[in-house]
Design a protein around this motif. Structure first.
Motif, short mmCIF file in Angstrom:
data_model
loop_
_atom_site.label_atom_id
_atom_site.label_comp_id
_atom_site.label_asym_id
_atom_site.label_seq_id
_atom_site.Cartn_x
_atom_site.Cartn_y
_atom_site.Cartn_z
N ARG A 270 0.83 -1.21 0.00
CA ARG A 270 0.00 0.00 0.00
C ARG A 270 0.86 1.26 0.00
O ARG A 270 0.55 2.24 -0.68
N MET A 271 1.95 1.23 0.76
CA MET A 271 2.83 2.39 0.80
C MET A 271 3.50 2.59 -0.56
O MET A 271 3.64 3.73 -1.03
N ALA A 272 3.90 1.51 -1.21
CA ALA A 272 4.51 1.62 -2.54
C ALA A 272 3.53 2.24 -3.53
O ALA A 272 3.91 3.08 -4.35
N GLN A 273 2.27 1.85 -3.45
CA GLN A 273 1.26 2.41 -4.34
C GLN A 273 1.09 3.91 -4.11
O GLN A 273 0.96 4.68 -5.07
N ARG A 274 1.13 4.32 -2.85
CA ARG A 274 0.96 5.75 -2.56
C ARG A 274 2.18 6.54 -3.04
O ARG A 274 2.04 7.65 -3.53
N ILE A 275 3.36 5.97 -2.91
CA ILE A 275 4.57 6.65 -3.37
C ILE A 275 4.51 6.88 -4.88
O ILE A 275 4.93 7.91 -5.39
N LEU A 276 3.94 5.91 -5.59
CA LEU A 276 3.86 6.00 -7.06
C LEU A 276 2.58 6.67 -7.53
O LEU A 276 2.27 6.67 -8.72
N GLY A 277 1.82 7.27 -6.59
CA GLY A 277 0.62 8.01 -6.96
C GLY A 277 -0.55 7.14 -7.36
O GLY A 277 -1.46 7.59 -8.06
N MET A 278 -0.54 5.87 -6.93
CA MET A 278 -1.62 4.95 -7.29
C MET A 278 -2.76 4.95 -6.27
O MET A 278 -3.74 4.24 -6.44
N GLY A 279 -2.60 5.71 -5.20
CA GLY A 279 -3.62 5.72 -4.16
C GLY A 279 -3.52 4.50 -3.26
O GLY A 279 -2.58 3.70 -3.35
N ASP A 280 -4.50 4.36 -2.38
CA ASP A 280 -4.52 3.23 -1.44
C ASP A 280 -5.98 2.92 -1.12
O ASP A 280 -6.48 3.23 -0.04
N VAL A 281 -6.65 2.30 -2.08
CA VAL A 281 -8.08 2.04 -1.95
C VAL A 281 -8.37 1.08 -0.80
O VAL A 281 -9.36 1.24 -0.08
#
Length: 450
Positions: free
Chosen positions: A293-304
């Motif tokens: 989830r943190m990786a997704q947020r770093i890459l601007g993918m959000g955290d649904v």
């Protein structure tokens, strides 16, 4: 949190997003920019070097080289490596086979240990546990008082030892040992031991913490680190781990002016999982750490996933169905509206919530999202009588003036609220009709994830 790193990684990936194929030239250029972004974020040099080497190895695979969309391939490779770098999988707290579970909290002075103990007590209580907190920070002025204040806010008992004059006991080992005995006596299933910190790693402090560990035999040792200290945090974590063999790391102050280097380096250097991330002073501002989830947020993918989990904590299935019926029958009133606002507020910071939605995080980054944005609406509804909340159409001119005066606002504010409420009810009615025809999803399902 990670805003600068996210922007720089996004800029680095633009080098290949418009390319038809991956080739050695755009690989080299992109990897150079990614390494620079990591180093600017204060990531350990060796960690940054290993990271880019592994990503390069992945994207130079023959199958990837033939890919039609190199931008997506690069994003996936970087995402996968970020997940691995951050710990690969989420690791839960250890639990004793026979209660109580003893959790020892250690770290430097100013890292936020005592506040974290209060947050963790609230977190565990919400999970159905019955924690007891031990005030074993016996040196810092008012540390025991601070812990007692925090514990009172979350309604958790504190164990401390004071003399007849009210002066706290100076033997931290004794406090910790007797706290465990007290938990056994009173049937508490978890003991959180708040230990003393120092301005730097010194021998006396380490000896005391080691003695507490030896005396209480903790099931979990958490090292609390201030994420704003960058590489110093990593070095300190390594020193503590060498002495205590910690089970996990807690990153605090991630809402501050941090470049993210500590979070990205600490797992690789210390080889211990990050278990919690703490953001803000509010006692509910504690989240379990999930690398993906943190990786997704770093890459601007959000955290649904985290967004849905927060919503599920506030909206149960029975309540969602009840709310859905009210939408259909147009029985949804201002009291219901007020109740839903409270649940949204309890989910956390509005800006953080928006940042969890894919594609929205970067858009709101520069916006000043006020967590008190609903305050004037709440004031107006609170100024109404139960009858007026249930029957907003009955609010005539004199009632509106009274409501506005009670809220310290203007009549036009009342008019604007009522207009917005009518428009919302109309929209909800339309959506409910469409859903009945199989053409839409009820809005409460978006909030509850069901």
């Amino acid at each position: 949190m990670f805003d600068t790193l996210s922007d720089k990684l996004d800029a680095a990936l633009k080098n290949v997003k418009g390319e038809g194929r991956i080739n050695e030239l755009n690989i080299a250029e992109t990897m150079r920019e990614v390494r620079r972004a990591l180093l600017d974020a204060d990531v350990n040099y060796q960690v940054a070097k290993d990271f880019t080497n592994k990503v390069k190895e992945t994207v130079t695979d023959e199958k990837v080289l033939q890919a039609v969309n190199p931008g997506q391939q690069f994003v996936k490779a970087i995402h996968d490596e970020l997940v691995y770098l951050l710990g690969d999988v989420h690791v839960d707290l250890n639990k004793a086979k026979k209660p109580p579970t003893v959790i020892l909290v250690a770290g430097l002075q100013g890292a936020g240990k005592t506040t974290f103990v209060g947050k963790l007590a609230l977190f565990l209580k919400a999970k159905g546990r019955s924690p007891l907190v031990a005030a074993a920070d016996v040196y810092r002025p008012a540390a025991v008082d601070q812990l007692e204040t925090l514990a009172a806010q979350v309604k958790v008992p504190v164990f401390s030892i004071r003399d007849a004059a009210g002066v706290p006991e100076k033997d931290a080992v004794r406090v910790a040992r007797e706290a465990v005995a007290e938990a056994k006596r009173t049937g508490r299933d978890t003991v959180l031991i708040d230990t003393a910190g120092r301005l730097h790693v010194d021998e006396a402090m380490m000896e005391e913490v080691v003695a507490i560990k030896r005396e209480t035999d903790p099931d979990e040792i958490l090292f609390v680190v201030d994420a704003m200290t960058g590489q110093d945090a990593v070095n300190t974590a390594k020193a503590f781990n060498d002495q205590l063999d910690v089970d996990g790391v807690v990153l605090t102050k991630l809402d501050g002016d941090t470049r993210g280097g500590a979070a990205l380096s600490i797992r690789s250097v210390v080889e211990k999982p990050i278990k919690f991330a703490s953001m803000g002073e509010k006692l509910d501002a504690l989240t379990e750490f999930y690398p993906d989830r943190m990786a997704q947020r770093i890459l601007g993918m959000g955290d649904v996933v985290s967004f849905v989990e927060k919503a599920q904590e506030q909206f149960d299935e029975e309540e969602a169905e009840k709310l859905q019926r009210k939408f259909r029958t147009q029985d949804f009133d201002l009291q219901d509206f007020y109740d839903q606002l409270q649940k949204i507020k309890n989910m956390g910071s509005l800006k953080d919530l928006l940042g969890m939605i894919p594609g929205v995080g970067r858009a709101v980054k520069e916006l000043d999202v006020d967590d008190d944005a609903f305050r004037h609406i709440e004031a107006l509804i609170q100024s109404m009588t139960p009858f007026e909340r249930a029957n907003p159409d009955k609010l005539n001119g004199s009632r509106r003036r009274r409501v506005a005066q009670g809220a310290g606002l203007e009549v036009q504010d009342v008019n604007a609220l009522l207009k917005q409420f009518r428009e919302m009810k109309k929209m909800m009615k339309t959506m409910s009709k469409l859903q009945g025809k199989g053409r839409a999803v009820d809005p409460t399902q978006l909030l509850t994830g069901r």
